[in-house]
Write a protein that holds these residues in place. Structure first.
Motif, PDB file in Angstrom:
ATOM      1  N   GLU A 173      76.314  85.863  34.367  1.00  0.00           N
ATOM      2  CA  GLU A 173      76.085  87.023  33.441  1.00  0.00           C
ATOM      3  C   GLU A 173      74.729  87.611  33.387  1.00  0.00           C
ATOM      4  OE1 GLU A 173      76.803  85.450  29.447  1.00  0.00           O
ATOM      5  OE2 GLU A 173      78.250  86.947  29.138  1.00  0.00           O
ATOM      6  N   ALA A 174      73.958  86.381  33.430  1.00  0.00           N
ATOM      7  CA  ALA A 174      72.420  86.519  33.338  1.00  0.00           C
ATOM      8  C   ALA A 174      71.966  87.579  34.309  1.00  0.00           C
ATOM      9  CB  ALA A 174      71.745  84.997  33.383  1.00  0.00           C
ATOM     10  N   SER A 175      72.441  87.439  35.563  1.00  0.00           N
ATOM     11  CA  SER A 175      72.065  88.438  36.598  1.00  0.00           C
ATOM     12  C   SER A 175      72.361  89.722  35.945  1.00  0.00           C
ATOM     13  CB  SER A 175      72.451  88.172  37.894  1.00  0.00           C
ATOM     14  OG  SER A 175      72.170  87.015  38.205  1.00  0.00           O
ATOM     15  N   GLY A 176      73.668  89.944  35.625  1.00  0.00           N
ATOM     16  CA  GLY A 176      74.090  91.096  35.118  1.00  0.00           C
ATOM     17  C   GLY A 176      73.264  91.949  33.938  1.00  0.00           C
ATOM     18  N   TYR A 177      72.613  91.042  33.199  1.00  0.00           N
ATOM     19  CA  TYR A 177      71.833  91.438  32.039  1.00  0.00           C
ATOM     20  C   TYR A 177      70.529  91.779  32.576  1.00  0.00           C
ATOM     21  CZ  TYR A 177      74.779  90.301  27.998  1.00  0.00           C
ATOM     22  OH  TYR A 177      75.812  90.669  26.923  1.00  0.00           O
ATOM     23  N   GLY A 178      70.097  91.109  33.671  1.00  0.00           N
ATOM     24  CA  GLY A 178      68.565  91.184  34.394  1.00  0.00           C
ATOM     25  C   GLY A 178      68.564  92.624  34.687  1.00  0.00           C
ATOM     26  N   LEU A 186      66.778  88.011  42.302  1.00  0.00           N
ATOM     27  CA  LEU A 186      65.770  87.039  43.068  1.00  0.00           C
ATOM     28  C   LEU A 186      64.549  86.854  42.271  1.00  0.00           C
ATOM     29  CD1 LEU A 186      66.411  88.116  46.658  1.00  0.00           C
ATOM     30  CD2 LEU A 186      67.531  86.357  45.510  1.00  0.00           C
ATOM     31  N   PHE A 187      64.181  87.800  41.646  1.00  0.00           N
ATOM     32  CA  PHE A 187      62.750  87.692  40.858  1.00  0.00           C
ATOM     33  C   PHE A 187      62.692  87.624  39.412  1.00  0.00           C
ATOM     34  CE2 PHE A 187      62.016  89.265  45.286  1.00  0.00           C
ATOM     35  CZ  PHE A 187      60.896  88.510  45.382  1.00  0.00           C
ATOM     36  N   ARG A 188      63.994  87.211  38.966  1.00  0.00           N
ATOM     37  CA  ARG A 188      64.234  87.163  37.624  1.00  0.00           C
ATOM     38  C   ARG A 188      63.197  85.702  37.160  1.00  0.00           C
ATOM     39  NH1 ARG A 188      68.637  84.541  35.314  1.00  0.00           N
ATOM     40  NH2 ARG A 188      69.716  85.205  37.193  1.00  0.00           N
ATOM     41  N   ASP A 189      62.568  85.974  36.097  1.00  0.00           N
ATOM     42  CA  ASP A 189      61.855  84.847  35.657  1.00  0.00           C
ATOM     43  C   ASP A 189      60.795  84.390  36.522  1.00  0.00           C
ATOM     44  OD1 ASP A 189      63.117  84.458  33.090  1.00  0.00           O
ATOM     45  OD2 ASP A 189      64.784  83.263  34.037  1.00  0.00           O
ATOM     46  N   VAL A 190      60.197  85.314  37.143  1.00  0.00           N
ATOM     47  CA  VAL A 190      59.353  84.929  38.401  1.00  0.00           C
ATOM     48  C   VAL A 190      57.901  85.394  37.842  1.00  0.00           C
ATOM     49  CG1 VAL A 190      58.489  85.271  40.695  1.00  0.00           C
ATOM     50  CG2 VAL A 190      60.928  84.813  40.197  1.00  0.00           C
ATOM     51  N   MET A 191      56.818  84.436  38.052  1.00  0.00           N
ATOM     52  CA  MET A 191      55.536  85.027  38.027  1.00  0.00           C
ATOM     53  C   MET A 191      54.748  85.147  39.390  1.00  0.00           C
ATOM     54  SD  MET A 191      53.039  85.638  35.629  1.00  0.00           S
ATOM     55  CE  MET A 191      53.324  84.711  34.140  1.00  0.00           C
ATOM     56  N   ARG A 194      63.605  92.837  31.085  1.00  0.00           N
ATOM     57  CA  ARG A 194      64.553  91.997  31.072  1.00  0.00           C
ATOM     58  C   ARG A 194      64.739  90.756  31.894  1.00  0.00           C
ATOM     59  NH1 ARG A 194      70.174  95.145  29.915  1.00  0.00           N
ATOM     60  NH2 ARG A 194      69.571  96.885  28.544  1.00  0.00           N
ATOM     61  N   LEU A 195      64.356  91.154  33.051  1.00  0.00           N
ATOM     62  CA  LEU A 195      64.232  90.170  34.043  1.00  0.00           C
ATOM     63  C   LEU A 195      62.900  89.016  33.981  1.00  0.00           C
ATOM     64  CD1 LEU A 195      64.169  92.384  37.170  1.00  0.00           C
ATOM     65  CD2 LEU A 195      65.891  90.927  36.658  1.00  0.00           C
ATOM     66  N   LYS A 196      62.019  89.627  33.013  1.00  0.00           N
ATOM     67  CA  LYS A 196      60.771  88.723  32.954  1.00  0.00           C
ATOM     68  C   LYS A 196      59.997  88.584  34.399  1.00  0.00           C
ATOM     69  CE  LYS A 196      61.503  85.683  29.061  1.00  0.00           C
ATOM     70  NZ  LYS A 196      62.874  85.529  29.439  1.00  0.00           N
TER      71      LYS A 196
END
Length: 423
Positions: A204-209, A241-246, A365-367
RNA sequence: GGAAAGGUGGGUGAGUGGCUGAAACCAACAGUUUGCUAAACUGUCGUACGGGAAACCGUACCGGGGGUUCGAAUCCCCCCCUUUCCGCCA
């Protein structure tokens, strides 16, 4: 979703841009800013009370240690008061944050300045075309007849196994699929995209991302027992793949490609739109994705458009490029170029690629952020494009390259197919 | 599916009630030294939100949610995830 500070500081520009979508978002945006103002006020108040409570807790600890129990008890009265009022403020704050989030989900991306106002597909601008497409339309069979004639794709068998919209590719038909996938991947790799094989089911989190949830829930197949979604496009796993990535600034741009099957429920489609390969529940696609520096993202979009254009030229297909108008552009996009090939027998345009810059809309959304030279973090720009979606390419290849002796395979594809002709 | 262990900053990993937004090491960044590289030394080094012109200040965050307490990374409850072993299996 849009960033609230952006709306706060660029209200007029945002509203002007959003108006191009042929829908009025002014009320929602103003509502967001109103909620934001309340939210900040409450947080300010809450932070002050929490600060006081923290101070008191320290004092009480010290008093206990030095044996001044009575003074400590005195302070405790105040902390229990604070506890009640902070609890109340916290509830209010959470409610406001939730309200703001729900409102933000309703507002689409602000179109790029080059996007024109328009009500729908009729008002898209043709920015490129390969020429007179109607010169080559006599005595052409539609691709579904060609598929049967040359035994390339069996739609009936697909219905038996799964249902309508799940074709079975056979023989040279199957081989052509594999050839196209390999060709597209090789071309993407040559253009600097790193190849990935991502999962075909996502959480689900990826769908939101990437913005498929919550807006387009009905478009995805949902596996209830495991609460996973079949991907409607490789964009979802690749971008996530890059959700929540700095990232570091020098890592940009990041260029990814991947082949995946794509699954779409397409509820409500009917008629000539779904005939043959025109619209399927499962299809193959090679996707290209970029994570870009905000100051460079439009250059990268141009580069992606040029890449797709190159592919279509190599496949020797008639096509045109459209810059979508505000009314036809996807929810998350700031600027989209659609590629349409001309289907010689159906004599209609088929969309085979949609190449877009989402600016920070997805990244928010992905941050997915990067750290600039000044040490501050900012959101990347995300872009993606189909390069390319197979079924309509196959339809166009079959219909455009047919002659009395069969179907000619374009030169670029021959090494991948291992044959020059379907007959 | 059964059993056990565990989830802490970019990484490894310490931390069983206040001195911990968090040791130490590694990585990274800046500087000093250096013929170059390396090494050594010094310093910096989480994120988000709020306030502020800024310096800076405040708050929250140690998988997620709830609870106990004046005070929770630390104690209690629920959930999620990961790893290992067993079972099954391409």
């Amino acid at each position: 979703m849009l960033q609230v500070p952006y709306l706060r500081e660029n209200l007029e520009a945002a509203l002007t841009g959003l108006n191009k979508r042929n829908k009025d978002f002014a009320e929602t945006v103003h509502h967001i800013l109103l909620v934001d103002e309340k939210r900040r006020k409450i947080q300010n108040e809450l932070d002050g009370q929490l600060a006081e409570a923290n101070q008191l807790a320290k004092s009480i600890g010290d008093l206990f240690k030095s044996g001044k129990k009575e003074e400590a008890d005195e302070l405790k009265k105040r902390t229990s008061e604070l506890k009640e009022s902070t609890k109340e403020l916290e509830v209010q704050l959470l409610a406001l944050e939730e309200e703001q989030k729900q409102l933000l989900y309703l507002v689409p991306n602000v179109p790029h300045h080059s996007v024109v106002f328009g009500k729908g597909a009729d008002e898209n601008e043709i920015v490129y075309s390969t020429g007179d497409v109607h010169a080559n339309t006599t005595n052409k069979l539609p691709h579904w007849e060609l598929c049967e004639k040359y035994d390339l794709i069996d739609f009936e068998l697909g219905v038996k196994i799964a249902g309508a919209g799940f074709p079975v590719y056979k023989g040279k038909g199957a081989r052509l699929q594999r050839a196209l996938i390999n060709y597209f991947l090789d071309q993407a790799q040559a253009a600097g995209y790193q190849e990935f094989q991502p999962p075909h089911l996502v959480n689900e989190a990826s769908g939101y991302g990437t913005g498929q949830l919550p807006d387009k829930e009905g478009q995805m197949y949902h596996v209830g027992v495991d609460d996973l979604y079949l991907i409607p496009t490789a964009e979802v796993p690749l971008t996530n793949l890059f959700r929540d990535v700095m990232l570091k600034e020098e890592q940009l741009p990041i260029k990814l490609t991947g082949y995946t099957p794509c699954f779409r429920r397409e509820a409500g489609s009917y008629g000539k739109d779904v005939r043959g390969l025109n619209r399927l529940h499962q299809f193959d696609k090679v996707e290209i994705v970029q994570l870009a520096h905000p100051s460079k993202s439009y250059e990268h979009l141009e580069e992606m458009v040029a890449h797709v254009k190159g592919l279509l030229n190599q496949l020797e297909l008639p096509f045109r490029i459209l810059r979508l108008c505000g009314g036809d552009m996807g929810f998350t996009s700031a600027l989209t170029f659609d590629f349409e090939v001309f289907s010689a027998a159906q004599e209609r345009w088929l969309e085979v690629s949609s190449t877009s810059n989402f600016e920070t809309f997805q990244a928010n959304r992905l941050k997915c952020r990067f750290k600039g030279a000044d040490g501050k973090s900012q959101l990347v720009h995300t872009l993606n494009g189909s390069a390319l979606a197979l079924p309509r390419i196959v339809a166009a290849l079959l219909e455009n390259h047919q002659d009395e002796n069969g179907i000619r395979i374009p030169h670029a594809l021959v090494p991948y197919c291992g044959f020059e002709r379907i007959n």
